[in-house]
Design a protein around this motif. Structure first.
Motif, PDB file in Angstrom:
ATOM      1  N   PHE A   8       0.845  -1.192   0.000  1.00  0.00           N
ATOM      2  CA  PHE A   8       0.000   0.000   0.000  1.00  0.00           C
ATOM      3  C   PHE A   8       0.883   1.245   0.000  1.00  0.00           C
ATOM      4  O   PHE A   8       1.988   1.230   0.545  1.00  0.00           O
ATOM      5  CB  PHE A   8      -0.897   0.059   1.236  1.00  0.00           C
ATOM      6  CG  PHE A   8      -1.927  -1.027   1.327  1.00  0.00           C
ATOM      7  CD1 PHE A   8      -2.910  -1.162   0.359  1.00  0.00           C
ATOM      8  CD2 PHE A   8      -1.933  -1.904   2.400  1.00  0.00           C
ATOM      9  CE1 PHE A   8      -3.866  -2.164   0.451  1.00  0.00           C
ATOM     10  CE2 PHE A   8      -2.883  -2.902   2.506  1.00  0.00           C
ATOM     11  CZ  PHE A   8      -3.860  -3.034   1.525  1.00  0.00           C
ATOM     12  N   ILE A  10       0.623   4.745   1.806  1.00  0.00           N
ATOM     13  CA  ILE A  10      -0.134   5.354   2.897  1.00  0.00           C
ATOM     14  C   ILE A  10       0.105   6.856   2.876  1.00  0.00           C
ATOM     15  O   ILE A  10       1.220   7.328   3.084  1.00  0.00           O
ATOM     16  CB  ILE A  10       0.277   4.768   4.257  1.00  0.00           C
ATOM     17  CG1 ILE A  10       0.102   3.248   4.253  1.00  0.00           C
ATOM     18  CG2 ILE A  10      -0.529   5.397   5.380  1.00  0.00           C
ATOM     19  CD1 ILE A  10       0.660   2.559   5.495  1.00  0.00           C
ATOM     20  N   TYR A  85      -2.828   0.278  -4.790  1.00  0.00           N
ATOM     21  CA  TYR A  85      -3.799   0.695  -3.786  1.00  0.00           C
ATOM     22  C   TYR A  85      -3.204   1.747  -2.865  1.00  0.00           C
ATOM     23  O   TYR A  85      -2.003   1.725  -2.556  1.00  0.00           O
ATOM     24  CB  TYR A  85      -4.270  -0.503  -2.953  1.00  0.00           C
ATOM     25  CG  TYR A  85      -5.119  -1.456  -3.763  1.00  0.00           C
ATOM     26  CD1 TYR A  85      -6.489  -1.239  -3.910  1.00  0.00           C
ATOM     27  CD2 TYR A  85      -4.548  -2.543  -4.415  1.00  0.00           C
ATOM     28  CE1 TYR A  85      -7.266  -2.097  -4.673  1.00  0.00           C
ATOM     29  CE2 TYR A  85      -5.312  -3.400  -5.181  1.00  0.00           C
ATOM     30  CZ  TYR A  85      -6.683  -3.171  -5.307  1.00  0.00           C
ATOM     31  OH  TYR A  85      -7.444  -4.003  -6.066  1.00  0.00           O
ATOM     32  N   VAL A  87      -3.862   4.218   0.771  1.00  0.00           N
ATOM     33  CA  VAL A  87      -4.536   4.350   2.064  1.00  0.00           C
ATOM     34  C   VAL A  87      -4.449   5.808   2.503  1.00  0.00           C
ATOM     35  O   VAL A  87      -3.385   6.423   2.418  1.00  0.00           O
ATOM     36  CB  VAL A  87      -3.877   3.457   3.136  1.00  0.00           C
ATOM     37  CG1 VAL A  87      -4.469   3.733   4.514  1.00  0.00           C
ATOM     38  CG2 VAL A  87      -4.021   1.989   2.779  1.00  0.00           C
ATOM     39  N   ASP A 100      -3.339  -4.032   8.133  1.00  0.00           N
ATOM     40  CA  ASP A 100      -3.312  -4.038   6.674  1.00  0.00           C
ATOM     41  C   ASP A 100      -3.607  -5.417   6.090  1.00  0.00           C
ATOM     42  O   ASP A 100      -4.197  -5.543   5.017  1.00  0.00           O
ATOM     43  CB  ASP A 100      -1.976  -3.516   6.154  1.00  0.00           C
ATOM     44  CG  ASP A 100      -0.770  -4.237   6.755  1.00  0.00           C
ATOM     45  OD1 ASP A 100      -0.912  -4.896   7.801  1.00  0.00           O
ATOM     46  OD2 ASP A 100       0.342  -4.118   6.182  1.00  0.00           O
ATOM     47  N   SER A 118     -12.574   0.501   5.001  1.00  0.00           N
ATOM     48  CA  SER A 118     -11.996   1.240   6.119  1.00  0.00           C
ATOM     49  C   SER A 118     -11.608   0.291   7.236  1.00  0.00           C
ATOM     50  O   SER A 118     -12.245  -0.750   7.432  1.00  0.00           O
ATOM     51  CB  SER A 118     -12.994   2.269   6.684  1.00  0.00           C
ATOM     52  OG  SER A 118     -13.077   3.412   5.883  1.00  0.00           O
ATOM     53  N   PRO A 170      -8.967   5.543   8.631  1.00  0.00           N
ATOM     54  CA  PRO A 170      -8.097   5.061   7.561  1.00  0.00           C
ATOM     55  C   PRO A 170      -8.885   4.246   6.534  1.00  0.00           C
ATOM     56  O   PRO A 170      -9.585   3.307   6.884  1.00  0.00           O
ATOM     57  CB  PRO A 170      -7.075   4.192   8.299  1.00  0.00           C
ATOM     58  CG  PRO A 170      -7.773   3.758   9.541  1.00  0.00           C
ATOM     59  CD  PRO A 170      -8.719   4.852   9.906  1.00  0.00           C
ATOM     60  N   SER A 171      -8.761   4.639   5.281  1.00  0.00           N
ATOM     61  CA  SER A 171      -9.518   3.999   4.202  1.00  0.00           C
ATOM     62  C   SER A 171      -8.585   3.591   3.085  1.00  0.00           C
ATOM     63  O   SER A 171      -7.526   4.199   2.883  1.00  0.00           O
ATOM     64  CB  SER A 171     -10.590   4.958   3.669  1.00  0.00           C
ATOM     65  OG  SER A 171     -10.006   6.176   3.249  1.00  0.00           O
ATOM     66  N   VAL A 172      -8.985   2.550   2.348  1.00  0.00           N
ATOM     67  CA  VAL A 172      -8.181   2.062   1.230  1.00  0.00           C
ATOM     68  C   VAL A 172      -9.028   2.036  -0.029  1.00  0.00           C
ATOM     69  O   VAL A 172     -10.226   1.706   0.008  1.00  0.00           O
ATOM     70  CB  VAL A 172      -7.583   0.663   1.518  1.00  0.00           C
ATOM     71  CG1 VAL A 172      -8.665  -0.361   1.795  1.00  0.00           C
ATOM     72  CG2 VAL A 172      -6.710   0.195   0.355  1.00  0.00           C
TER      73      VAL A 172
END
Length: 289
Positions: A8, A10, A85, A87, A100, A118, A170-172
């Protein structure tokens, strides 16, 4: 680490909040399952944040000498992302072990990238805001009172099902979907109500999976930066832009806070627009008078 490559990216906007940012970054380094890329946007940075980040070779960052807010920060950092992706995380958060991996496992189960997921927040205080979905347990509300070892030993003790209505960090999300949606809308700068606006853009695109993962846990010290912020009139901007209130969108479309196995991916019946018309008139007056 599960891989030598980054999993990810971030993105963490920060605003003169270096001690909390350091704690957040350290938690990502030691509690993540994957090797993740950390990208920081430094707003103002008069506390020395940018100078400290220069000593961290594994972190990329951008720096503005004034507070540009979340929308500009997120859009600017997109240029540094080289993973599939991304975050979005706040600088006053502490990730718990495997946060994660739980998100990744759900992504694998879904099998495509038309979603927003999330993590589930653990927060020291309950809030009256119906848009907040969290586990309430007090592990400290400051760096001085933070009970890190107790959190690490007990963060999974309180059961939490997957929930509907992912919208807040926190969202992905996949970078492809981010690009299609056009990122965060700068009319919401410095950032209040940019979250429901972005979720509405995803909804208009056709995404229906807005899911919070109960097993992905992140401790949140609760608004250490936003309490200092002069807030934009985001509620009125959202109402004028979309014709409904953010609360209506969260409650009836995203069904925020409901157990996901009950809410699924379908909206409830939307209430009458009679009351909304009055709110629209007020919002236009506030924004354009």
């Amino acid at each position: 680490m599960a891989s030598d490559s980054f999993h990810f990216s971030i993105i963490i906007p920060t605003w003169n909040n270096q001690p909390y940012l350091e704690l957040c970054i350290n938690s990502i380094r030691k509690n993540s399952h994957f090797k993740n890329k950390i990208i920081i946007y430094v707003n103002e940075g008069k506390d020395g944040t940018a100078d400290w980040l220069k000593t961290q070779p594994d972190i990329e960052f951008l720096h503005s000498t004034k507070n540009e807010g979340i929308c500009v920060a997120m859009n600017s950092c997109r240029a540094l992302i080289r993973t599939e992706y991304m975050v979005y995380m706040n600088d006053d958060m502490y990730v718990c072990p495997g946060w994660d991996l739980a998100l990744y496992n759900e992504m694998q189960r879904i099998g495509h990238d038309n979603f927003m997921l999330s993590a589930t927040l653990i927060e020291p205080y309950a809030t009256t805001n119906p848009s907040v979905v969290s586990i309430v347990k007090h592990y400290g509300d400051s760096l001085e009172t933070f009970k890190e070892q107790e959190l690490l030993a007990t963060y999974n003790d309180i059961p939490k099902k997957d929930w509907s209505g992912s919208s807040w960090p926190p969202s992905v999300i996949s970078t492809r979907v981010w690009d299609v949606a056009g990122g965060y809308s700068i009319e919401f700068s410095p950032g209040m109500y940019s979250d429901p606006d972005f979720s509405m853009k995803l909804w208009k695109y056709g995404i229906r999976i807005f899911k919070g993962i109960g097993s992905s846990r992140v401790y949140h010290f609760q608004s250490k930066s936003t309490k200092r912020l002069k807030k934009n009139k985001g509620a009125d901007t959202f109402l004028v832009k979309w014709g409904i209130t953010a609360r209506t969108f969260y409650r009836y479309y995203l069904r925020m806070g409901e157990d996901y196995d009950v809410a699924g991916e379908a909206p409830q019946a939307i209430p009458s627009m009679q009351q909304t018309r009055g709110k629209l008139k007020r919002a236009f007056k506030v924004l354009f008078s």
